[in-house]
Write an enzyme that holds these catalytic residues in place. Structure first.
Site, short mmCIF file in Angstrom:
data_model
loop_
_atom_site.label_atom_id
_atom_site.label_comp_id
_atom_site.label_asym_id
_atom_site.label_seq_id
_atom_site.Cartn_x
_atom_site.Cartn_y
_atom_site.Cartn_z
N SER A 1 0.41 -1.34 -10.60
CA SER A 1 0.60 -0.46 -11.75
C SER A 1 1.52 0.70 -11.41
CB SER A 1 -0.77 0.09 -12.17
OG SER A 1 -0.61 1.17 -13.06
N TYR B 1 -8.38 4.38 -10.54
CA TYR B 1 -7.62 3.17 -10.93
C TYR B 1 -6.39 3.02 -10.03
CZ TYR B 1 -4.50 0.21 -13.70
OH TYR B 1 -3.63 -0.78 -14.11
#
Ligand SMILES: NC(=O)c1ccc[n+]([C@@H]2O[C@H](COP(=O)([O-])OP(=O)(O)OC[C@H]3O[C@@H](n4cnc5c(N)ncnc54)[C@H](O)[C@@H]3O)[C@@H](O)[C@H]2O)c1
Length: 361
Positions: A146, A171
């Site tokens: 990501s 995350y």
């Protein structure tokens, strides 16, 4: 050539379902064995992070395809993952299953460790053991990372050569951990691995937790949306089909296996950004989205945008700007995303009007 078997985890997800659809269509995909020469196995645990009916809606057309098999399983379940690898012997694995979302990692950190760490570890282990007893094994493991890994990086555009030692959310920390684990497995077991750092993906049948989708739902209900950092954030919004095309191109180009001067394998390992390469301000994005929703009939004409927006301070875990350096992807594979924001948002708005506006205002 034997038919390729491709295992896609997170197959009921936003990106996974669109990738499976693209693979089954297979029109331009000779290297990955497009169309009927492909067997696609999709795995998903159908969790309730967001509307499961949307995941079922994405899966439904895929299930009608004879080249597709769906397995309802959790990648954090080691036995289940091993059984899937043993029974289907995938040639290419695309790991998209994950607990996504930055803000939810504040409320539910465990689910990130469960899916992104334990789940991905199980995929790596299964890939490692796919070569046991002289078997052909996994040719290429592609996995989702990501843009969040760039954290507070102030240097734009974000380059895969930038240090990424300052994650600002759990995350992001799990995605960076995935990259590190994949590197170790590539080195130790000579597994060709490519990590893809996706930048804010949007489009039809997208994720309801993402800003553009939740803005549309809130405006429909007459609620106000919050524009964090007083609307001064910029995001490198990337259209879903550009992401999927990037994944397909990458799948077909596994990093080469080679031996270093010490006689040991060099890790067949790469990381790419897949982003549009054109960051947009959140305010521009919101105006275009609103215009397109009105045009598609999802919002009434004359909808008053200003009275449905509230400027709010920055949120924990968020970053001010994301901006992908896409030169390495273009250099190595000749591919770069091309869909302009207005075109992508028009497709989202038309899908939204057709699928999410059955409740009266
Ligand atoms: N959409 C974006 O903007 C974006 C940006 C950067 C990275 N990513 C990454 O891309 C990947 C796909 O994202 P998405 O937007 O399609 O998200 P998504 O939530 O729509 O898809 C993920 C799918 O994985 C499934 N899943 C989650 N945990 C699982 C587990 N333990 N076992 C089996 N299935 C599990 C979910 O049910 C879901 O259907 C994720 O790894 C995400 O972190 C997405």
């Amino acid at each position: 050539m034997h038919p390729k078997t491709i295992l896609v985890t997170g197959a009921a997800g936003f990106i996974g379902s669109r990738l499976v659809e693209r693979l089954l269509r297979g029109s331009h995909c000779s290297e990955t064995g497009g169309g009927s020469r492909l067997r696609v196995i999709g795995v998903d645990n159908m969790n309730h992070y967001y509307d499961v009916a949307l995941k079922e809606q994405r899966l439904k057309p895929l299930l009608a395809h004879s080249g597709f098999t769906f397995v309802h399983a959790d990648i954090a379940d080691r036995d289940a993952v091993d059984r899937i690898f043993d029974s289907c012997s995938p040639d290419i694995v695309v790991n998209l299953a994950a607990q996504a979302g930055v803000r939810y990692s504040i409320d539910s950190p465990e689910s990130y460790i469960h899916s992104n760490i334990i789940g991905f570890f199980n995929i790596l282990e299964a890939a490692r053991h796919s070569y046991d007893h002289g078997r052909h094994g996994v040719e290429h493991l592609v996995y989702a990372s990501s843009s969040s890994v760039y954290g507070m990086d102030r240097h734009t555009p974000f380059s895969t050569s930038d240090p990424i030692d300052s994650p600002v959310s759990l995350y992001a920390a799990t995605k960076k951990s995935d990259e590190l684990m994949a590197h170790a497995y590539a080195k130790l077991y000579d597994i060709p691995c490519t990590g893809l750092r996706f930048f804010t993906v949007y489009g039809p049948a997208g994720r309801p937790d993402m800003a553009y989708f939740s803005f549309a739902e809130k405006w429909r209900r007459g609620d106000k949306i919050q524009l964090y950092n007083y609307g001064r954030c910029r995001r490198d919004f990337t259209y879903i089909d550009d992401i999927v095309e990037g994944i397909v191109q990458v799948m077909a180009h596994a990093p080469a296996r080679c031996v270093g001067s010490d006689g040991l394998p060099l890790p067949p390992y790469r990381i790419y950004n897949i982003g549009n390469g054109h960051p947009e301000s959140l305010l521009t994005f919101v105006h275009t989205l609103c215009d397109e929703l009105v045009r598609a009939g999802a919002l009434p004409s004359g909808f008053d945008l200003d009275s449905h927006c509230v400027l709010a301070p920055m949120q924990p875990g968020d970053v001010v700007e994301t901006y992908a350096d896409t030169a390495p992807l273009e250099h190595d594979l000749g591919y770069r995303p091309t869909t302009p924001l207005g075109v992508g948002l028009r497709r989202f708005a038309e899908w939204f009007a057709a699928n999410r506006t059955d409740q009266p205002l």
